[in-house]
Design a protein around this motif. Sequence first.
Motif, PDB file in Angstrom:
ATOM      1  N   HIS A  52       9.651  48.583  55.370  1.00 43.18           N
ATOM      2  CA  HIS A  52      10.182  49.220  54.166  1.00 43.18           C
ATOM      3  C   HIS A  52      10.464  48.229  53.036  1.00 43.18           C
ATOM      4  N   LYS A  53      10.183  46.952  53.246  1.00 45.24           N
ATOM      5  CA  LYS A  53      10.321  45.997  52.140  1.00 45.24           C
ATOM      6  C   LYS A  53       8.926  45.682  51.571  1.00 45.24           C
ATOM      7  N   THR A  54       8.359  44.557  51.974  1.00 43.21           N
ATOM      8  CA  THR A  54       7.142  44.063  51.333  1.00 43.21           C
ATOM      9  C   THR A  54       5.937  45.003  51.480  1.00 43.21           C
ATOM     10  N   LEU A  93      14.537  31.366  63.799  1.00 44.01           N
ATOM     11  CA  LEU A  93      14.047  30.802  62.534  1.00 44.01           C
ATOM     12  C   LEU A  93      13.861  31.922  61.517  1.00 44.01           C
ATOM     13  N   GLN A  94      13.562  31.529  60.281  1.00 40.48           N
ATOM     14  CA  GLN A  94      13.495  32.523  59.205  1.00 40.48           C
ATOM     15  C   GLN A  94      12.249  32.338  58.340  1.00 40.48           C
ATOM     16  N   ALA A  95      11.569  33.447  58.078  1.00 42.84           N
ATOM     17  CA  ALA A  95      10.463  33.466  57.110  1.00 42.84           C
ATOM     18  C   ALA A  95      10.956  34.245  55.903  1.00 42.84           C
ATOM     19  N   GLY A  96      11.355  33.554  54.853  1.00 41.91           N
ATOM     20  CA  GLY A  96      11.849  34.225  53.656  1.00 41.91           C
ATOM     21  C   GLY A  96      13.359  34.173  53.556  1.00 41.91           C
ATOM     22  N   ASN A  97      13.856  33.193  52.782  1.00 41.51           N
ATOM     23  CA  ASN A  97      15.297  33.073  52.520  1.00 41.51           C
ATOM     24  C   ASN A  97      15.666  34.049  51.396  1.00 41.51           C
ATOM     25  N   THR A 155      14.230  50.962  63.186  1.00 40.14           N
ATOM     26  CA  THR A 155      14.729  51.494  61.908  1.00 40.14           C
ATOM     27  C   THR A 155      14.682  50.463  60.785  1.00 40.14           C
ATOM     28  N   GLY A 156      14.645  49.188  61.123  1.00 34.87           N
ATOM     29  CA  GLY A 156      14.622  48.141  60.101  1.00 34.87           C
ATOM     30  C   GLY A 156      14.578  46.782  60.769  1.00 34.87           C
ATOM     31  N   ALA A 157      14.722  45.745  59.959  1.00 36.10           N
ATOM     32  CA  ALA A 157      14.641  44.390  60.518  1.00 36.10           C
ATOM     33  C   ALA A 157      15.870  44.046  61.348  1.00 36.10           C
ATOM     34  N   THR A 158      17.014  44.624  61.007  1.00 37.82           N
ATOM     35  CA  THR A 158      18.194  44.358  61.832  1.00 37.82           C
ATOM     36  C   THR A 158      17.897  44.733  63.281  1.00 37.82           C
ATOM     37  N   MET A 159      17.350  45.923  63.476  1.00 43.69           N
ATOM     38  CA  MET A 159      17.075  46.374  64.840  1.00 43.69           C
ATOM     39  C   MET A 159      15.821  45.704  65.416  1.00 43.69           C
ATOM     40  N   ALA A 160      14.879  45.332  64.560  1.00 37.86           N
ATOM     41  CA  ALA A 160      13.712  44.594  65.054  1.00 37.86           C
ATOM     42  C   ALA A 160      14.168  43.237  65.602  1.00 37.86           C
ATOM     43  N   ASN A 161      15.031  42.561  64.830  1.00 37.62           N
ATOM     44  CA  ASN A 161      15.540  41.272  65.297  1.00 37.62           C
ATOM     45  C   ASN A 161      16.377  41.445  66.562  1.00 37.62           C
ATOM     46  N   PHE A 162      17.232  42.463  66.550  1.00 37.98           N
ATOM     47  CA  PHE A 162      18.050  42.749  67.740  1.00 37.98           C
ATOM     48  C   PHE A 162      17.153  42.909  68.976  1.00 37.98           C
ATOM     49  N   VAL A 219      11.673  34.779  65.244  1.00 39.28           N
ATOM     50  CA  VAL A 219      11.531  34.600  63.794  1.00 39.28           C
ATOM     51  C   VAL A 219      11.974  35.868  63.076  1.00 39.28           C
ATOM     52  N   ASP A 220      12.960  35.704  62.179  1.00 39.90           N
ATOM     53  CA  ASP A 220      13.336  36.791  61.277  1.00 39.90           C
ATOM     54  C   ASP A 220      12.446  36.683  60.045  1.00 39.90           C
ATOM     55  N   GLY A 221      11.454  37.561  59.990  1.00 34.64           N
ATOM     56  CA  GLY A 221      10.528  37.551  58.854  1.00 34.64           C
ATOM     57  C   GLY A 221      10.594  38.856  58.099  1.00 34.64           C
ATOM     58  N   ALA A 222      11.808  39.338  57.864  1.00 38.72           N
ATOM     59  CA  ALA A 222      12.014  40.688  57.319  1.00 38.72           C
ATOM     60  C   ALA A 222      11.091  40.981  56.140  1.00 38.72           C
ATOM     61  N   PHE A 223      11.069  40.052  55.182  1.00 36.04           N
ATOM     62  CA  PHE A 223      10.146  40.270  54.058  1.00 36.04           C
ATOM     63  C   PHE A 223       9.118  39.156  53.946  1.00 36.04           C
ATOM     64  N   GLY A 224       9.401  38.000  54.603  1.00 39.22           N
ATOM     65  CA  GLY A 224       8.540  36.838  54.417  1.00 39.22           C
ATOM     66  C   GLY A 224       7.306  36.784  55.303  1.00 39.22           C
ATOM     67  N   ARG A 243      20.647  31.700  57.528  1.00 35.90           N
ATOM     68  CA  ARG A 243      20.023  32.894  58.132  1.00 35.90           C
ATOM     69  C   ARG A 243      20.664  34.137  57.534  1.00 35.90           C
ATOM     70  N   HIS A 244      19.989  35.263  57.721  1.00 35.71           N
ATOM     71  CA  HIS A 244      20.537  36.544  57.272  1.00 35.71           C
ATOM     72  C   HIS A 244      21.696  36.929  58.195  1.00 35.71           C
ATOM     73  N   ASP A 245      22.745  37.506  57.610  1.00 36.33           N
ATOM     74  CA  ASP A 245      23.935  37.835  58.402  1.00 36.33           C
ATOM     75  C   ASP A 245      23.645  38.801  59.545  1.00 36.33           C
ATOM     76  N   THR A 246      22.583  39.588  59.405  1.00 35.29           N
ATOM     77  CA  THR A 246      22.302  40.559  60.468  1.00 35.29           C
ATOM     78  C   THR A 246      21.803  39.891  61.755  1.00 35.29           C
ATOM     79  N   ILE A 247      21.423  38.613  61.679  1.00 36.05           N
ATOM     80  CA  ILE A 247      21.107  37.889  62.917  1.00 36.05           C
ATOM     81  C   ILE A 247      22.391  37.726  63.735  1.00 36.05           C
TER      82      ILE A 247
HETATM   83  C1  LIG Z   1      16.651  42.825  54.866  1.00 37.43           C
HETATM   84  C2  LIG Z   1      16.741  41.699  55.808  1.00 37.43           C
HETATM   85  C3  LIG Z   1      17.218  41.859  57.116  1.00 37.43           C
HETATM   86  C4  LIG Z   1      17.781  43.181  57.604  1.00 37.43           C
HETATM   87  O1  LIG Z   1      16.826  44.181  57.501  1.00 37.43           O
HETATM   88  P1  LIG Z   1      17.172  45.728  57.439  1.00 37.43           P
HETATM   89  O2  LIG Z   1      15.846  46.353  57.253  1.00 37.43           O
HETATM   90  O3  LIG Z   1      18.099  45.907  56.267  1.00 37.43           O
HETATM   91  O4  LIG Z   1      17.822  46.115  58.709  1.00 37.43           O
HETATM   92  C5  LIG Z   1      17.193  40.782  57.965  1.00 37.43           C
HETATM   93  N1  LIG Z   1      16.734  39.584  57.546  1.00 37.43           N
HETATM   94  C6  LIG Z   1      16.284  39.376  56.301  1.00 37.43           C
HETATM   95  C7  LIG Z   1      15.778  38.022  55.918  1.00 37.43           C
HETATM   96  C8  LIG Z   1      16.273  40.420  55.373  1.00 37.43           C
HETATM   97  O5  LIG Z   1      15.811  40.226  54.144  1.00 37.43           O
END
Ligand SMILES: *Cc1c(COP(=O)(O)O)cnc(C)c1O
Length: 473
Positions: A302-304, A241-245, A140-147, A270-275, A184-188
Amino acid sequence: MSAPEEDYRDALATAFGHARGWLESQDQRRVGPSRTAADLAEDFGGPLSRTGVPASDVVDHLAAKAEPGLMAMPSGRFFGWVIGGTLPAALAADWLVSAWDQNAGMRFATPATAAIEEAAGRWLLDLLGLPPEADVGFTTGATMANFTGLAAARWRLMADAGWDLDAEGLTGGPRIHTFVGRERHDTIDLGLRYLGLGRPTAVPVDRQGRIDPMDLHRALGAVARHEGSGGSGRVPLLVCLQAGNLHSGAFDPFLEAVAVARDHGAWVHVDGAFGLWAAAVPELGALTAGVEGADSWGTDAHKTLNVSYDCGIVMVRDTVALRAAMGVHASYLVHATDGPADPFETVPELSRRARGVPVWAALRSLGRDGVAGQVRGLVSHARQLADRLAALEGVEVLNDVSYTQVSLAFGDDSTTRAVTARIIADGRVWMSGSRWRDRDVLRISVSNWSTDDDDTTVAVDAVRDALAAVRSS
Ligand SMILES: *Cc1c(COP(=O)(O)O)cnc(C)c1O
């Protein structure tokens, strides 16, 4: 025409008209909503009537009443949080996905959507420079992708430590030590909480928010020394780690940080939600160099990429760990025993919509050069905004603009907050406030494919006017 056919025709024709009206109004409308959720409660609330209403009337009611409470997120003048628009091909494909109504969990049952998602997965791994043998799941999004990536990590780390997680659960098992950069993003943390892994160790970062590899080395070494003495198996270590602060757009130094993590035998996510999308742009290659050395990656479509909500992507090199962590093995599921994973084996859900189809459509409509061009455009508009805003008196750009994010301050915190509130009230553009490095900031994210030079000009005007108004008040 049968009654159901007529109902579909009328409801969909009505929805099509409203959808076009909404999209074609984006250029003129104010970005923010003009009514609050509390204001709108009556329009949608009240007791549920005993009798129903024809489908097309339902659609008319929804569209008319919702309109004043909609945020113009598809607009090129929306710069809030990190939120993309929707490419035409992706939106149209998303409508087809709804009409097809496939429960896309099993290859055997829904071969078309499985094949489309598999193709999209291969394109993604190729575009992002990740290992072609990795499994790909559409969440559904990066939160669940990272999970999901972290769940695969947990399964593998426990197995390597000699612990049968599926049989025993976490209780009494070895502790997995988790490490993240301070920014890091709080969703990690949320994903780690879902997984029962507790609060991570936060490793210091530099002024752009990049993890410090030496500090990571020290933090990993301290745990390994403390726990390693006397124990038999390896100490399970997980580095994220994170791609995109969020505030600076900065990327962790993957070459060094992945090497450090590897030296300690850690799993690297790697949390690369948008990066992560920087990897699709040749001249931005330095930002993601070494990212392919990780074990798992999470990103958003749904971002970049600009696919409609909701769509994230998880990619995991260790396909055994991922399928073990996410698979369901009920007798009524018919699934292949070799070859590609069934979709349900790579994501938390069993039943789900074919949300990878709009990803396929977005990639197919853009092509390789188009994806690079889209990301390049976001970055160049972010730089343009930063340069033009920095030239205004009293504006401080706080970050190095290497990607799509710009963080600004206007002197003290109260001025920054007041300017942010003015911009939102003005409505020509929408940008959100945040707090970064102990300061209030106005944060701009350029994430919409349709943002153009006119939009950035309006944005500069809106910021200039808001600052002038705050100063003269
Ligand atoms: C948006 C974002 C998330 C969470 O993604 P969702 O699609 O809102 O679940 C995690 N990490 C980073 C860096 C983000 O920008």
